[in-house]
Design a protein around this motif. Structure first.
Motif, PDB file in Angstrom:
ATOM      1  N   LEU A  19     -28.166  45.079 -12.187  1.00 32.23           N
ATOM      2  CA  LEU A  19     -28.223  46.535 -12.091  1.00 32.23           C
ATOM      3  C   LEU A  19     -26.834  47.123 -12.281  1.00 32.23           C
ATOM      4  CD1 LEU A  19     -30.551  46.744  -8.970  1.00 32.23           C
ATOM      5  CD2 LEU A  19     -31.198  46.866 -11.365  1.00 32.23           C
ATOM      6  N   THR A  20     -25.824  46.428 -11.743  1.00 33.68           N
ATOM      7  CA  THR A  20     -24.434  46.825 -11.894  1.00 33.68           C
ATOM      8  C   THR A  20     -23.673  45.606 -12.401  1.00 33.68           C
ATOM      9  OG1 THR A  20     -24.674  48.297 -10.002  1.00 33.68           O
ATOM     10  CG2 THR A  20     -22.433  47.809 -10.720  1.00 33.68           C
ATOM     11  N   PRO A  21     -23.152  45.643 -13.623  1.00 34.80           N
ATOM     12  CA  PRO A  21     -22.448  44.474 -14.149  1.00 34.80           C
ATOM     13  C   PRO A  21     -21.019  44.379 -13.602  1.00 34.80           C
ATOM     14  CG  PRO A  21     -22.482  46.208 -15.787  1.00 34.80           C
ATOM     15  CD  PRO A  21     -23.281  46.707 -14.610  1.00 34.80           C
ATOM     16  N   LEU A  22     -20.406  43.236 -13.825  1.00 30.28           N
ATOM     17  CA  LEU A  22     -18.987  43.077 -13.495  1.00 30.28           C
ATOM     18  C   LEU A  22     -18.164  43.948 -14.443  1.00 30.28           C
ATOM     19  CD1 LEU A  22     -18.818  39.192 -13.070  1.00 30.28           C
ATOM     20  CD2 LEU A  22     -18.624  40.890 -11.251  1.00 30.28           C
ATOM     21  N   ASN A  58     -17.327  42.672  -7.944  1.00 29.40           N
ATOM     22  CA  ASN A  58     -18.631  43.077  -7.409  1.00 29.40           C
ATOM     23  C   ASN A  58     -19.632  43.308  -8.535  1.00 29.40           C
ATOM     24  OD1 ASN A  58     -17.843  43.410  -4.561  1.00 29.40           O
ATOM     25  ND2 ASN A  58     -16.536  45.020  -5.399  1.00 29.40           N
ATOM     26  N   CYS A  59     -20.882  42.962  -8.256  1.00 26.77           N
ATOM     27  CA  CYS A  59     -21.990  43.279  -9.155  1.00 26.77           C
ATOM     28  C   CYS A  59     -23.267  43.336  -8.316  1.00 26.77           C
ATOM     29  CB  CYS A  59     -22.123  42.271 -10.291  1.00 26.77           C
ATOM     30  SG  CYS A  59     -22.399  40.582  -9.771  1.00 26.77           S
ATOM     31  N   ALA A  60     -24.348  43.812  -8.908  1.00 30.33           N
ATOM     32  CA  ALA A  60     -25.628  43.902  -8.192  1.00 30.33           C
ATOM     33  C   ALA A  60     -26.724  43.331  -9.087  1.00 30.33           C
ATOM     34  CB  ALA A  60     -25.950  45.351  -7.832  1.00 30.33           C
ATOM     35  N   VAL A  61     -27.615  42.552  -8.470  1.00 26.84           N
ATOM     36  CA  VAL A  61     -28.684  41.890  -9.210  1.00 26.84           C
ATOM     37  C   VAL A  61     -30.003  42.080  -8.483  1.00 26.84           C
ATOM     38  CG1 VAL A  61     -28.435  39.637  -8.083  1.00 26.84           C
ATOM     39  CG2 VAL A  61     -29.313  39.736 -10.404  1.00 26.84           C
ATOM     40  N   ARG A  62     -31.083  42.056  -9.240  1.00 27.42           N
ATOM     41  CA  ARG A  62     -32.412  42.054  -8.628  1.00 27.42           C
ATOM     42  C   ARG A  62     -33.284  41.056  -9.371  1.00 27.42           C
ATOM     43  NH1 ARG A  62     -35.356  47.662 -10.364  1.00 27.42           N
ATOM     44  NH2 ARG A  62     -35.585  47.167 -12.549  1.00 27.42           N
ATOM     45  N   GLY A  63     -34.295  40.576  -8.668  1.00 23.69           N
ATOM     46  CA  GLY A  63     -35.238  39.621  -9.234  1.00 23.69           C
ATOM     47  C   GLY A  63     -36.102  39.077  -8.120  1.00 23.69           C
ATOM     48  N   VAL A 102     -26.377  42.724  -3.577  1.00 21.59           N
ATOM     49  CA  VAL A 102     -25.000  43.027  -3.950  1.00 21.59           C
ATOM     50  C   VAL A 102     -24.188  41.739  -3.825  1.00 21.59           C
ATOM     51  CG1 VAL A 102     -22.941  44.385  -3.430  1.00 21.59           C
ATOM     52  CG2 VAL A 102     -25.208  45.414  -3.190  1.00 21.59           C
ATOM     53  N   LEU A 103     -23.565  41.333  -4.935  1.00 20.59           N
ATOM     54  CA  LEU A 103     -22.818  40.083  -4.992  1.00 20.59           C
ATOM     55  C   LEU A 103     -21.330  40.396  -5.020  1.00 20.59           C
ATOM     56  CD1 LEU A 103     -24.929  38.506  -7.851  1.00 20.59           C
ATOM     57  CD2 LEU A 103     -25.260  38.197  -5.418  1.00 20.59           C
ATOM     58  N   THR A 104     -20.553  39.666  -4.215  1.00 17.83           N
ATOM     59  CA  THR A 104     -19.114  39.869  -4.153  1.00 17.83           C
ATOM     60  C   THR A 104     -18.419  38.519  -4.234  1.00 17.83           C
ATOM     61  OG1 THR A 104     -19.424  41.801  -2.728  1.00 17.83           O
ATOM     62  CG2 THR A 104     -17.230  40.834  -2.771  1.00 17.83           C
ATOM     63  N   LEU A 105     -17.419  38.425  -5.088  1.00 11.75           N
ATOM     64  CA  LEU A 105     -16.561  37.247  -5.156  1.00 11.75           C
ATOM     65  C   LEU A 105     -15.168  37.701  -4.752  1.00 11.75           C
ATOM     66  CD1 LEU A 105     -16.162  34.234  -5.891  1.00 11.75           C
ATOM     67  CD2 LEU A 105     -15.446  35.027  -8.148  1.00 11.75           C
ATOM     68  N   GLN A 106     -14.705  37.210  -3.616  1.00  3.95           N
ATOM     69  CA  GLN A 106     -13.384  37.565  -3.115  1.00  3.95           C
ATOM     70  C   GLN A 106     -12.409  36.472  -3.541  1.00  3.95           C
ATOM     71  OE1 GLN A 106     -12.791  37.696   1.192  1.00  3.95           O
ATOM     72  NE2 GLN A 106     -12.285  39.853   0.913  1.00  3.95           N
ATOM     73  N   ILE A 107     -11.303  36.871  -4.161  1.00  4.93           N
ATOM     74  CA  ILE A 107     -10.283  35.927  -4.613  1.00  4.93           C
ATOM     75  C   ILE A 107      -9.079  36.134  -3.705  1.00  4.93           C
ATOM     76  CG2 ILE A 107      -8.901  35.142  -6.566  1.00  4.93           C
ATOM     77  CD1 ILE A 107     -11.004  36.636  -8.350  1.00  4.93           C
ATOM     78  N   ARG A 108      -8.800  35.127  -2.883  1.00  6.10           N
ATOM     79  CA  ARG A 108      -7.734  35.236  -1.881  1.00  6.10           C
ATOM     80  C   ARG A 108      -6.373  34.949  -2.495  1.00  6.10           C
ATOM     81  NH1 ARG A 108     -11.105  31.659   2.385  1.00  6.10           N
ATOM     82  NH2 ARG A 108     -12.618  33.238   2.957  1.00  6.10           N
ATOM     83  N   LYS A 109      -5.469  35.900  -2.357  1.00  8.50           N
ATOM     84  CA  LYS A 109      -4.078  35.778  -2.808  1.00  8.50           C
ATOM     85  C   LYS A 109      -3.984  35.121  -4.193  1.00  8.50           C
ATOM     86  CE  LYS A 109      -2.250  35.764   1.821  1.00  8.50           C
ATOM     87  NZ  LYS A 109      -1.419  35.118   2.830  1.00  8.50           N
ATOM     88  N   PRO A 110      -4.480  35.806  -5.216  1.00  7.31           N
ATOM     89  CA  PRO A 110      -4.487  35.197  -6.554  1.00  7.31           C
ATOM     90  C   PRO A 110      -3.075  35.035  -7.109  1.00  7.31           C
ATOM     91  CG  PRO A 110      -5.121  37.490  -6.694  1.00  7.31           C
ATOM     92  CD  PRO A 110      -5.008  37.168  -5.236  1.00  7.31           C
ATOM     93  N   LEU A 140     -26.717  36.960 -17.036  1.00  8.13           N
ATOM     94  CA  LEU A 140     -25.297  36.660 -16.935  1.00  8.13           C
ATOM     95  C   LEU A 140     -24.511  37.939 -17.149  1.00  8.13           C
ATOM     96  CD1 LEU A 140     -22.954  34.511 -16.861  1.00  8.13           C
ATOM     97  CD2 LEU A 140     -23.164  34.458 -19.350  1.00  8.13           C
ATOM     98  N   THR A 141     -23.487  38.147 -16.335  1.00 11.67           N
ATOM     99  CA  THR A 141     -22.550  39.241 -16.541  1.00 11.67           C
ATOM    100  C   THR A 141     -21.153  38.660 -16.440  1.00 11.67           C
ATOM    101  OG1 THR A 141     -21.844  41.440 -15.820  1.00 11.67           O
ATOM    102  CG2 THR A 141     -22.607  39.947 -14.100  1.00 11.67           C
ATOM    103  N   GLU A 142     -20.240  39.185 -17.244  1.00 10.99           N
ATOM    104  CA  GLU A 142     -18.875  38.661 -17.281  1.00 10.99           C
ATOM    105  C   GLU A 142     -17.860  39.794 -17.287  1.00 10.99           C
ATOM    106  OE1 GLU A 142     -19.130  34.438 -19.626  1.00 10.99           O
ATOM    107  OE2 GLU A 142     -18.922  36.236 -20.861  1.00 10.99           O
TER     108      GLU A 142
END
Length: 144
Positions: free
Chosen positions: A54-57, A71-76, A105-113, A133-135
């Motif tokens: 629903l909301t791509p990266l 952040n992105c949002a997916v449904r299924g 709602v999907l979140t990938l947190q990247i610590r101190k990149p 897939l979203t990129e």
């Protein structure tokens, strides 16, 4: 026609009318000719669906050493299995990354990149009906 009846009968003679009526035990059913009730067949709705973002990266730029999130949002339905990717490789259990999933709602947190954390990040959602897939590109800036 098409109704049911129950009969009450009072008796009457020279002495008078009976106090209590006699009530028929069985009902009289007079059917309507040629009409029968056919209830419509209920067809259950199939709510299953393939994953869809629903909301791509979106492409981001982050400063090295400061935690950032994608952040992105997916449904299924059924709920899709989510895999985070970096340069088309699954991230897995790397402690620098924290993946969260809440209400689609999907979140990938990247610590101190660091500068080596830049690249193409993706999120793949898969269930039995398909995959999505979203990129995005993540650029890590080093402060001067």
């Amino acid at each position: 026609m098409g109704n049911q009846y129950r009969f009450r009968v009072f008796s009457e003679n020279l002495v008078g009318v009976s106090e209590n009526p006699g009530v028929s035990q069985n009902t009289a059913d007079i059917p309507k000719a040629g009409l029968t009730l056919k209830p419509p067949q209920f067809q259950e709705h199939d709510f299953r669906s393939a994953p869809q973002f629903l909301t791509p990266l979106v492409d981001r730029s982050a400063v090295a050493g400061y935690t950032t999130a994608l952040n992105c949002a997916v449904r299924g339905h059924p709920k899709p299995k989510v895999v985070w990717l970096k340069n088309q490789m699954a991230i897995g259990d790397d402690p620098r990354f924290l993946a969260r999933h809440s209400q689609g709602v999907l979140t990938l947190q990247i610590r101190k990149p660091g500068p080596f954390d830049g690249g193409t990040y993706g999120c793949r959602a898969v269930n039995e009906l398909g995959e999505a897939l979203t990129e995005c590109r993540l650029e890590i800036r080093v402060p001067q």
